[in-house]
Design an enzyme around this catalytic site. Structure first.
Site, short mmCIF file in Angstrom:
data_model
loop_
_atom_site.label_atom_id
_atom_site.label_comp_id
_atom_site.label_asym_id
_atom_site.label_seq_id
_atom_site.Cartn_x
_atom_site.Cartn_y
_atom_site.Cartn_z
N HIS A 76 42.83 32.04 45.13
CA HIS A 76 43.49 32.55 46.33
C HIS A 76 44.66 31.72 46.82
O HIS A 76 44.96 31.68 48.01
CB HIS A 76 42.46 32.70 47.46
CG HIS A 76 41.52 33.83 47.21
ND1 HIS A 76 40.63 34.28 48.15
CD2 HIS A 76 41.34 34.62 46.13
CE1 HIS A 76 39.93 35.29 47.66
NE2 HIS A 76 40.33 35.51 46.43
N TRP B 127 35.07 37.56 54.08
CA TRP B 127 36.37 37.81 53.46
C TRP B 127 36.75 39.26 53.76
O TRP B 127 35.93 40.17 53.64
CB TRP B 127 36.35 37.60 51.95
CG TRP B 127 37.64 38.07 51.34
CD1 TRP B 127 38.84 37.44 51.40
CD2 TRP B 127 37.87 39.32 50.67
NE1 TRP B 127 39.82 38.21 50.81
CE2 TRP B 127 39.25 39.37 50.35
CE3 TRP B 127 37.07 40.40 50.31
CZ2 TRP B 127 39.82 40.44 49.68
CZ3 TRP B 127 37.64 41.48 49.65
CH2 TRP B 127 39.01 41.49 49.33
N GLU C 95 36.98 33.04 54.27
CA GLU C 95 37.69 32.89 52.98
C GLU C 95 39.10 33.47 53.08
O GLU C 95 39.28 34.66 53.36
CB GLU C 95 36.89 33.63 51.90
CG GLU C 95 37.54 33.60 50.52
CD GLU C 95 36.74 34.38 49.47
OE1 GLU C 95 35.76 35.06 49.83
OE2 GLU C 95 37.13 34.32 48.29
N HIS D 294 34.28 29.31 46.01
CA HIS D 294 34.19 30.40 45.05
C HIS D 294 34.94 29.91 43.83
O HIS D 294 36.17 29.81 43.87
CB HIS D 294 34.89 31.66 45.57
CG HIS D 294 33.99 32.55 46.37
ND1 HIS D 294 34.40 33.76 46.86
CD2 HIS D 294 32.70 32.41 46.73
CE1 HIS D 294 33.40 34.33 47.51
NE2 HIS D 294 32.35 33.53 47.46
N LYS E 141 43.18 34.15 51.61
CA LYS E 141 43.76 34.68 50.39
C LYS E 141 45.28 34.76 50.51
O LYS E 141 45.82 34.81 51.62
CB LYS E 141 43.18 36.08 50.15
CG LYS E 141 43.49 36.68 48.81
CD LYS E 141 42.55 37.81 48.47
CE LYS E 141 42.97 38.44 47.15
NZ LYS E 141 42.03 39.44 46.68
N ASP F 238 45.06 36.75 41.11
CA ASP F 238 43.65 36.54 41.40
C ASP F 238 42.81 37.44 40.49
O ASP F 238 42.10 38.32 40.95
CB ASP F 238 43.41 36.87 42.89
CG ASP F 238 41.99 36.60 43.33
OD1 ASP F 238 41.36 35.70 42.76
OD2 ASP F 238 41.53 37.29 44.26
N ASP G 148 40.27 36.92 38.52
CA ASP G 148 38.82 36.72 38.43
C ASP G 148 38.28 36.81 37.01
O ASP G 148 37.31 37.51 36.75
CB ASP G 148 38.08 37.68 39.38
CG ASP G 148 38.30 37.31 40.84
OD1 ASP G 148 37.88 36.21 41.23
OD2 ASP G 148 38.91 38.11 41.59
N ASP H 6 32.74 33.43 41.58
CA ASP H 6 33.32 34.71 41.99
C ASP H 6 34.28 35.21 40.92
O ASP H 6 35.46 34.88 40.95
CB ASP H 6 34.04 34.57 43.34
CG ASP H 6 34.60 35.89 43.83
OD1 ASP H 6 34.24 36.94 43.26
OD2 ASP H 6 35.41 35.88 44.77
N ASP I 217 38.48 29.61 47.54
CA ASP I 217 38.39 30.38 46.29
C ASP I 217 39.60 29.95 45.48
O ASP I 217 40.75 30.12 45.94
CB ASP I 217 38.42 31.88 46.61
CG ASP I 217 38.35 32.76 45.37
OD1 ASP I 217 39.10 32.49 44.41
OD2 ASP I 217 37.58 33.74 45.37
C1 RNT Z 1 38.37 38.69 46.96
C2 RNT Z 1 37.47 37.56 47.33
C3 RNT Z 1 36.04 37.91 47.58
C4 RNT Z 1 35.50 38.91 46.59
C5 RNT Z 1 34.00 39.05 46.60
C6 RNT Z 1 33.53 40.27 45.90
O1 RNT Z 1 39.61 38.29 46.58
O2 RNT Z 1 37.55 36.55 46.37
O3 RNT Z 1 35.29 36.77 47.66
O4 RNT Z 1 35.87 38.61 45.28
O5 RNT Z 1 33.53 38.94 47.87
ZN ZN Z 2 36.18 34.91 46.54
#
Ligand code: RNT
Ligand code: ZN
Length: 417
Positions: free
Chosen positions: A259, A183, A222, A283, A224, A291, A293, A323, A256
């Site tokens: 994303h 990523w 990955e 993720h 986004k 995003d 998290d 994640d 993810d």
């Molecule tokens: C960032 C991605 C990525 C990170 C990690 C720390 O938007 O989701 O995967 O969160 O690698």
């Molecule tokens: Zn991620």
């Protein structure tokens, strides 16, 4: 077997669900737990770099892990309260330098992760790996693999190659495949003048990184939508990486669920990918308006992701990772809450009579389908979860938090940070 479990099991069995088989399947499915929840994604390079790359942790709850020893201790406390099989997901920035062996990102080697491998062996964990394309002075103007500056691009290509080699060495050491996830944060804050150039440069960088055939590595990319400070344009978009992965056999597309655009459902993307890919790396996170998290909750979209994995027969093909990073609450508890919730979602999915539901769909009995889908939501799930936790030797209810509270008093608070 408790009486309440027996009764609950009978309720599920009446729908044709094999509860014992569900428990067994769940106990065998590893969850890759991200090391970065424990220290707010800072790592151990001690370069004094703030977290960059358009991702952010907010909050300053006391007791952040500041060293490999602290992070390992906290992780161990967390996994002692989580049932089932576990893996640890590492980032390159968690390299451990001993006796002045410090190396820059483009010169990292397996020796810098030897302590993690020993830790994994001691605790019966697999390892997954991520190159770290952020929080580093060679990220210039927010760019890495797509940079127009050849020096910058070459540095990050070397980093990517180093990380794949490390992943392969770890896989060999542990006898267990390592997911290596790429990523990058590259993008622009405002409307760009060239959208294609950066993507062509990223494509070329990936070609170079992925050239080498390395046993034991499962490579994935990955995508986004946007990050903080890179709102206008993301080089590694969904279309870019999906096309790249689909045209490179052996490369996978990591989903993810933070994303995508807020009304998109990652659960619905899983079966689309399954028509073309034999592995689904994930993720699992909780985006809130962006995003963000947040810690994963036991909620509808997470359950639906689990359902898609189970009913398509893709559970075995899924590399399930977490994640998220919340610095505003106890970090050990954050690990435990999110991982257990993901496992609850998997159990919920494993306890659905999928064949019966599919049959209702295929015979156009949509009213009956709705009746049954809704009924299944209120079956005595908690009794089955309790039985699972008991079998796994961890507390079934919120009493697990007592152990974290005690750890906080005895260890985390004493760190004085
Ligand atoms: C960032 C991605 C990525 C990170 C990690 C720390 O938007 O989701 O995967 O969160 O690698
Ligand atoms: Zn991620």
């Amino acid at each position: 077997m408790t009486e309440s479990y027996a009764m609950a099991r009978a309720r599920y069995e009446a729908f044709g669900v094999d509860v014992e088989k569900a428990l067994k399947t769940l106990s065998q499915k590893p969850i890759s737990i991200h090391c970065w929840q424990g220290d707010d994604v800072l790592g151990f390079e001690n370069r004094g770099e703030a977290l960059s790359g358009g991702i952010q942790t907010t909050g300053n709850y006391p007791g952040r892990a500041r060293s490999p020893e602290e992070l390992m201790a906290d992780f161990q406390k967390a996994i002692s309260l989580i049932p089932g099989k576990k893996r640890i997901n590492l980032h390159a920035s968690y390299a451990i330098f001993e006796n002045g062996s410090a190396a820059d990102r483009d010169a990292l080697g397996p020796e810098h992760f030897a302590k993690w491998v020993a830790f994994a062996k001691q605790n019966g964990l697999g390892i997954d790996f991520n190159p770290t394309f952020f929080s580093h002075p060679m990220v210039k103007d927010g760019l890495t693999l797509s940079s127009p500056d050849d020096e910058v691009r070459a540095f990050w290509i070397r980093h990517g190659i180093a990380c794949r080699r490390i992943s392969s060495a770890i896989a060999k050491e542990l006898g267990s495949e390592v997911l290596c996830n790429i990523w990058i944060p590259d993008g622009y804050k405002d409307v760009p003048a060239d959208r294609l150039g950066p993507r062509l440069r990223l494509k070329d960088s990936l070609d170079q990184i992925l050239k080498e055939d390395l046993p034991g590595v499962i490579d994935c990319v990955e995508s986004k939508v946007f990050g903080i400070g890179v709102e206008a344009y993301t080089v590694g978009s969904n279309e870019f990486y999906l096309s790249y992965a689909a045209s490179h056999p052996g490369l996978y597309y990591l989903l993810d669920n933070g994303h995508f655009h807020p009304t998109e459902q990652v659960s619905d993307k899983i079966p689309s990918l399954l028509a073309f890919f034999d592995r689904i790396p994930l993720h699992v996170t909780r985006p809130m308006r962006w995003d963000s998290d947040h810690v994963v909750r036991f909620e509808d979209e997470i359950k639906e992701i689990a359902v898609e994995l189970v009913r398509t027969g893709a559970l075995e093909k899924a590399q399930i990772g977490l994640d998220y990073f919340d610095a505003s609450i106890n970090r050990v508890a954050a690990w435990v809450i999110g991982t257990r919730n993901l496992q609850k979602a998997l159990l919920f999915a494993l306890l659905q009579p999928h064949e019966k539901l599919k049959q209702l769909q295929d015979t156009s009995q949509f009213t009956e389908l709705l009746v049954l889908q809704e009924e299944l939501k209120t079956l005595p799930f908690s009794e089955i979860w309790a039985q699972y936790c008991e079998q796994e030797g961890v507390p079934a209810d919120e009493s697990w938090f007592e152990a974290v509270r005690q750890y906080e008093a005895e260890v985390l608070k004493k760190r004085g940070n």
